[in-house]
Write a protein that holds these residues in place. Structure first.
Motif, PDB file in Angstrom:
ATOM      1  N   GLY A 127       0.899  -1.332  -0.082  1.00 11.75           N
ATOM      2  CA  GLY A 127       0.037   0.064   0.129  1.00 11.75           C
ATOM      3  C   GLY A 127       0.819   1.384   0.003  1.00 11.75           C
ATOM      4  O   GLY A 127       1.837   1.126  -0.797  1.00 11.75           O
ATOM      5  N   TRP A 156      -4.276   6.585   6.957  1.00  7.80           N
ATOM      6  CA  TRP A 156      -4.253   5.281   6.310  1.00  7.80           C
ATOM      7  C   TRP A 156      -3.137   4.366   7.263  1.00  7.80           C
ATOM      8  O   TRP A 156      -2.749   4.773   8.033  1.00  7.80           O
ATOM      9  CB  TRP A 156      -3.963   5.502   4.889  1.00  7.80           C
ATOM     10  CG  TRP A 156      -4.084   4.030   4.033  1.00  7.80           C
ATOM     11  CD1 TRP A 156      -3.211   3.179   3.559  1.00  7.80           C
ATOM     12  CD2 TRP A 156      -5.337   3.418   4.209  1.00  7.80           C
ATOM     13  NE1 TRP A 156      -3.617   2.316   2.841  1.00  7.80           N
ATOM     14  CE2 TRP A 156      -5.176   2.434   3.256  1.00  7.80           C
ATOM     15  CE3 TRP A 156      -6.608   3.628   4.585  1.00  7.80           C
ATOM     16  CZ2 TRP A 156      -6.094   1.241   2.894  1.00  7.80           C
ATOM     17  CZ3 TRP A 156      -7.288   2.674   4.142  1.00  7.80           C
ATOM     18  CH2 TRP A 156      -7.434   1.482   3.371  1.00  7.80           C
ATOM     19  N   HIS A 157      -2.875   3.202   6.456  1.00  9.72           N
ATOM     20  CA  HIS A 157      -2.059   2.288   6.958  1.00  9.72           C
ATOM     21  C   HIS A 157      -0.479   2.336   6.265  1.00  9.72           C
ATOM     22  O   HIS A 157      -0.300   1.438   5.565  1.00  9.72           O
ATOM     23  CB  HIS A 157      -2.668   1.008   7.007  1.00  9.72           C
ATOM     24  CG  HIS A 157      -3.792   0.621   7.765  1.00  9.72           C
ATOM     25  ND1 HIS A 157      -3.789   0.172   9.062  1.00  9.72           N
ATOM     26  CD2 HIS A 157      -4.807   0.975   7.234  1.00  9.72           C
ATOM     27  CE1 HIS A 157      -4.807   0.244   9.547  1.00  9.72           C
ATOM     28  NE2 HIS A 157      -5.869   0.562   8.560  1.00  9.72           N
ATOM     29  N   VAL A 159       3.226   1.610   5.133  1.00 11.28           N
ATOM     30  CA  VAL A 159       3.855   0.479   5.150  1.00 11.28           C
ATOM     31  C   VAL A 159       5.470   0.652   5.051  1.00 11.28           C
ATOM     32  O   VAL A 159       5.922   1.364   4.267  1.00 11.28           O
ATOM     33  CB  VAL A 159       3.687  -0.716   4.173  1.00 11.28           C
ATOM     34  CG1 VAL A 159       3.826  -0.158   2.795  1.00 11.28           C
ATOM     35  CG2 VAL A 159       4.310  -2.117   4.434  1.00 11.28           C
ATOM     36  N   THR A 183      -1.405  -8.578  -0.173  1.00 10.40           N
ATOM     37  CA  THR A 183      -1.394  -7.248   0.206  1.00 10.40           C
ATOM     38  C   THR A 183      -0.858  -6.811   1.453  1.00 10.40           C
ATOM     39  O   THR A 183      -0.973  -7.474   2.324  1.00 10.40           O
ATOM     40  CB  THR A 183      -2.964  -6.599   0.103  1.00 10.40           C
ATOM     41  OG1 THR A 183      -3.680  -7.018  -0.845  1.00 10.40           O
ATOM     42  CG2 THR A 183      -2.970  -5.160   0.503  1.00 10.40           C
ATOM     43  N   ASN A 185       0.280  -3.780   4.199  1.00 11.78           N
ATOM     44  CA  ASN A 185       0.161  -2.363   4.916  1.00 11.78           C
ATOM     45  C   ASN A 185       0.937  -2.399   6.029  1.00 11.78           C
ATOM     46  O   ASN A 185       1.701  -3.280   6.492  1.00 11.78           O
ATOM     47  CB  ASN A 185      -1.511  -2.121   5.083  1.00 11.78           C
ATOM     48  CG  ASN A 185      -2.228  -1.935   3.748  1.00 11.78           C
ATOM     49  OD1 ASN A 185      -1.802  -1.239   3.079  1.00 11.78           O
ATOM     50  ND2 ASN A 185      -3.024  -2.629   3.180  1.00 11.78           N
ATOM     51  N   ALA A 262      -5.949  -4.107   8.906  1.00 11.97           N
ATOM     52  CA  ALA A 262      -5.248  -4.123   7.621  1.00 11.97           C
ATOM     53  C   ALA A 262      -4.291  -5.415   7.622  1.00 11.97           C
ATOM     54  O   ALA A 262      -3.591  -5.680   8.358  1.00 11.97           O
ATOM     55  CB  ALA A 262      -4.648  -2.822   7.186  1.00 11.97           C
ATOM     56  N   THR A 264      -0.865  -7.308   6.898  1.00 14.98           N
ATOM     57  CA  THR A 264       0.661  -6.619   7.027  1.00 14.98           C
ATOM     58  C   THR A 264       1.554  -7.864   6.630  1.00 14.98           C
ATOM     59  O   THR A 264       1.068  -9.067   6.492  1.00 14.98           O
ATOM     60  CB  THR A 264       0.831  -6.313   8.509  1.00 14.98           C
ATOM     61  OG1 THR A 264       0.869  -7.329   9.318  1.00 14.98           O
ATOM     62  CG2 THR A 264      -0.281  -5.208   8.880  1.00 14.98           C
TER      63      THR A 264
END
Length: 288
Positions: A127, A156-157, A159, A183, A185, A262, A264
């Protein structure tokens, strides 16, 4: 086992090279200009350009696995050459925009080419990079100790680039990740305002947050050049969401986080994902 890393001089690719070397892999790095690569001396650096697929033939000789930086225009040709050369596993550095259905065509063609091949494939879809804030805010923090942003409560998250590299490295070295799109994040839903506070704490100095209009932000980003200019439209395109968050703040309501955690790097690595505070401590010198 020889692994070819394309995008080896990039922010994630360099760390992938580092992680592979730590694991004892034989690493070959693809660079457009090997003399300027500044990579570790114990890897093989070869010249090649993803925009010219035929230039990759020497680099692909004897390679079993490949970290593929996305270049959509020649994706099918590059993947075909890799498979023809005997590459059996490809890890695509993609984007979380594909997961969200917002890909502009930069990543999805590369993913599809890998999936259509006979190779084992894994997609890594990061992300928002925490590094974006270094490219965006770094100049004004270093020069003026100020951040000018139109949407301070946008959250947001983000990364850490090391988490992205850890996932890619695991997919290259380990079994069990084939046919999966990860995905990646960060672990925190954190606002830009709180990101500025974290940077100030890490550098040990006050950093003023100045709220500007989206139009003014766009002017500044274009004038700044680099990452800011290239993404000026995208960076100032969240007016509706930012306005909703501002209304909530005035009403004393917390900004809503996305439903559920989210995804990770922890799902792949088994280690907690790095926080924005971790990233800022890693890069405090870059803001000073």
């Amino acid at each position: 086992m020889r692994i070819l890393v394309t995008g080896a001089t990039g922010n994630v690719g360099r760390i992938v090279v580092e992680r592979l070397l730590e694991a004892g892999a034989t690493v070959r790095a693809l660079c457009r200009n090997p003399r300027q690569a500044a990579l570790p001396g114990n890897i093989e650096v070869v010249e090649g350009d993803l925009s010219r697929p035929e230039s990759l033939r020497p680099a692909l000789e004897g390679v079993e696995r490949m970290h593929l930086f996305p270049f959509a225009a020649t994706a099918s040709d590059v993947v075909d050459l890799a498979e023809e050369a005997g590459v059996r596993r490809v890890v695509v550095m993609s984007s979380g925009a594909v997961t969200a259905g917002r890909d502009t065509g930069a990543h999805l063609p590369v993913e599809r080419a890998a999936e259509a091949s006979g190779m084992e494939w894994t997609h890594v879809r990061p992300g928002e990079f925490m590094l974006n804030k270094l490219w965006l805010w770094g100049p004004s923090i270093r020069e003026e100790r100020v951040v000018r942003d139109p949407f301070p409560d946008l959250a947001w998250h983000p990364v850490h680039e090391r988490d992205i590299a850890d996932v890619a490295t695991a997919a290259l070295l380990e079994d069990g990740h084939q046919g999966v799109a990860y995905t990646v994040n960060g672990p925190e839903f954190i606002s830009r305002r709180d990101q500025v506070r974290a940077i100030a704490e890490a550098v040990g100095e006050d950093i003023r947050l100045e709220v500007v209009t989206p139009a003014r932000a766009r002017e500044m980003y274009l004038a700044q050049g680099g990452f800011a200019a290239a993404n000026a439209g995208f960076l100032t395109g969240f007016e509706e969401y930012a306005r909703d968050q501002a209304d909530r703040a005035r009403a004393g309501k917390a900004a809503p986080a996305p439903s559920g955690p989210a995804p990770t790097a922890e799902k792949v690595t088994g280690r907690p994902a790095r926080t924005f505070g971790d990233w800022v401590r890693d890069h405090a010198g870059d803001f000073a």
